[in-house]
Write a protein that holds these residues in place. Structure first.
Motif, PDB file in Angstrom:
ATOM      1  N   MET A  46       0.829  -1.199   0.000  1.00  0.00           N
ATOM      2  CA  MET A  46       0.000   0.000   0.000  1.00  0.00           C
ATOM      3  C   MET A  46       0.871   1.260   0.000  1.00  0.00           C
ATOM      4  O   MET A  46       0.617   2.178  -0.747  1.00  0.00           O
ATOM      5  N   TYR A  47       1.922   1.277   0.849  1.00  0.00           N
ATOM      6  CA  TYR A  47       2.729   2.485   0.970  1.00  0.00           C
ATOM      7  C   TYR A  47       3.494   2.814  -0.299  1.00  0.00           C
ATOM      8  O   TYR A  47       3.649   3.985  -0.640  1.00  0.00           O
ATOM      9  N   LYS A  48       3.949   1.790  -1.006  1.00  0.00           N
ATOM     10  CA  LYS A  48       4.656   2.030  -2.264  1.00  0.00           C
ATOM     11  C   LYS A  48       3.703   2.587  -3.316  1.00  0.00           C
ATOM     12  O   LYS A  48       4.103   3.401  -4.145  1.00  0.00           O
ATOM     13  N   ARG A  49       2.462   2.142  -3.289  1.00  0.00           N
ATOM     14  CA  ARG A  49       1.488   2.583  -4.284  1.00  0.00           C
ATOM     15  C   ARG A  49       1.074   4.036  -4.091  1.00  0.00           C
ATOM     16  O   ARG A  49       0.682   4.691  -5.057  1.00  0.00           O
ATOM     17  N   VAL A  74      -8.567   6.368  -5.464  1.00  0.00           N
ATOM     18  CA  VAL A  74      -8.845   4.996  -5.896  1.00  0.00           C
ATOM     19  C   VAL A  74      -7.984   3.999  -5.122  1.00  0.00           C
ATOM     20  O   VAL A  74      -8.478   2.950  -4.702  1.00  0.00           O
ATOM     21  N   ILE A  75      -6.722   4.314  -4.898  1.00  0.00           N
ATOM     22  CA  ILE A  75      -5.855   3.401  -4.146  1.00  0.00           C
ATOM     23  C   ILE A  75      -6.430   3.149  -2.754  1.00  0.00           C
ATOM     24  O   ILE A  75      -6.541   2.003  -2.311  1.00  0.00           O
ATOM     25  N   VAL A  76      -6.825   4.218  -2.070  1.00  0.00           N
ATOM     26  CA  VAL A  76      -7.338   4.082  -0.705  1.00  0.00           C
ATOM     27  C   VAL A  76      -8.681   3.354  -0.687  1.00  0.00           C
ATOM     28  O   VAL A  76      -8.879   2.408   0.089  1.00  0.00           O
ATOM     29  N   ILE A  77      -9.603   3.749  -1.539  1.00  0.00           N
ATOM     30  CA  ILE A  77     -10.936   3.132  -1.537  1.00  0.00           C
ATOM     31  C   ILE A  77     -10.853   1.660  -1.962  1.00  0.00           C
ATOM     32  O   ILE A  77     -11.511   0.804  -1.370  1.00  0.00           O
ATOM     33  N   GLU A 101     -10.960  -4.134  -0.862  1.00  0.00           N
ATOM     34  CA  GLU A 101     -10.384  -5.477  -0.869  1.00  0.00           C
ATOM     35  C   GLU A 101     -10.151  -6.020   0.535  1.00  0.00           C
ATOM     36  O   GLU A 101     -10.335  -7.199   0.797  1.00  0.00           O
ATOM     37  N   LYS A 102      -9.767  -5.150   1.449  1.00  0.00           N
ATOM     38  CA  LYS A 102      -9.428  -5.589   2.806  1.00  0.00           C
ATOM     39  C   LYS A 102     -10.672  -5.912   3.632  1.00  0.00           C
ATOM     40  O   LYS A 102     -10.667  -6.869   4.396  1.00  0.00           O
ATOM     41  N   SER A 161     -17.832 -10.208   2.343  1.00  0.00           N
ATOM     42  CA  SER A 161     -18.700 -10.903   1.385  1.00  0.00           C
ATOM     43  C   SER A 161     -18.229 -12.332   1.114  1.00  0.00           C
ATOM     44  O   SER A 161     -19.027 -13.222   0.844  1.00  0.00           O
ATOM     45  N   ASN A 162     -16.924 -12.572   1.221  1.00  0.00           N
ATOM     46  CA  ASN A 162     -16.408 -13.938   1.032  1.00  0.00           C
ATOM     47  C   ASN A 162     -16.708 -14.841   2.217  1.00  0.00           C
ATOM     48  O   ASN A 162     -16.792 -16.049   2.079  1.00  0.00           O
TER      49      ASN A 162
END
Length: 185
Positions: free
Chosen positions: A1-4, A166-169, A174-175, A181-182
């Motif tokens: 996440m931090y690199k992105r 978008v990266i944060v949302i 995903e997290k 939902s899975n």
């Protein structure tokens, strides 16, 4: 996440430095002069082109359900626009054409980069689509400067804000959302 998040934060920091320091504001003036001397015309396609990657994101079959994609798009665009509009009223920067004091940041560019980043999120294995999405977003930002509606700093910050949103949302999605939902909850 931090690199992105390094790249979009860098774009935003460069834009803030240009806005905050008079000596760096000269960069905005120089770029505007170069654009105005060499590129003539006024285009309105940037008003529509900003959504092209979003249409592809919503229409093409992808990894996520269609209603998840719609929800992601709504949340990302509304969040980015909310932040953008708030900053416009706080910063109160005159547009290059002298029309209004709501130049910083570029909402069109932010929206275009949200849409391109959503497309990249959905089409991780399709490099060509990702590239085209970002080219469309970059062209939208450039047209905002060509149309004399935004400074370079506005476009840089809008691009960074769009990508970062978008990266944060998508990270939250995903997290937490996908995990819930899975698990059938």
């Amino acid at each position: 996440m931090y690199k992105r998040i390094a790249f979009p934060l860098s774009l935003m920091m460069i834009a803030l430095l240009i806005v905050c320091f008079d000596s760096l504001w000269e960069i905005n003036l120089f770029i505007r002069q170069c654009v105005m001397e060499n590129i003539h015309g006024h285009w309105v396609i940037d008003n529509y082109m900003q959504y092209l990657p979003l249409v592809v994101f919503l229409v093409l079959p992808g990894e996520h359900k269609w209603w998840h994609r719609i929800l992601l798009a709504l949340v990302c665009i509304l969040l980015m626009q909310g932040i953008s509009e708030s900053l416009k009223s706080i910063t109160h920067i005159l547009r290059p054409d002298g029309s209004t004091y709501n130049s910083f940041p570029s909402g069109h560019t932010g929206t275009a980069f949200v849409c391109a980043s959503l497309l990249a999120f959905e089409c991780k294995k399709r490099r060509g689509l990702k590239t085209v999405g970002y080219i469309v977003a970059l062209a939208t930002g450039m047209m905002r400067m060509i149309n004399n509606r935004h400074w370079l700093s506005d476009v840089l910050f809008g691009a960074g804000l769009g990508i970062l949103t978008v990266i944060v949302i998508c990270w939250i999605y995903e997290k937490y959302v996908m995990k819930l939902s899975n698990n059938g909850k």
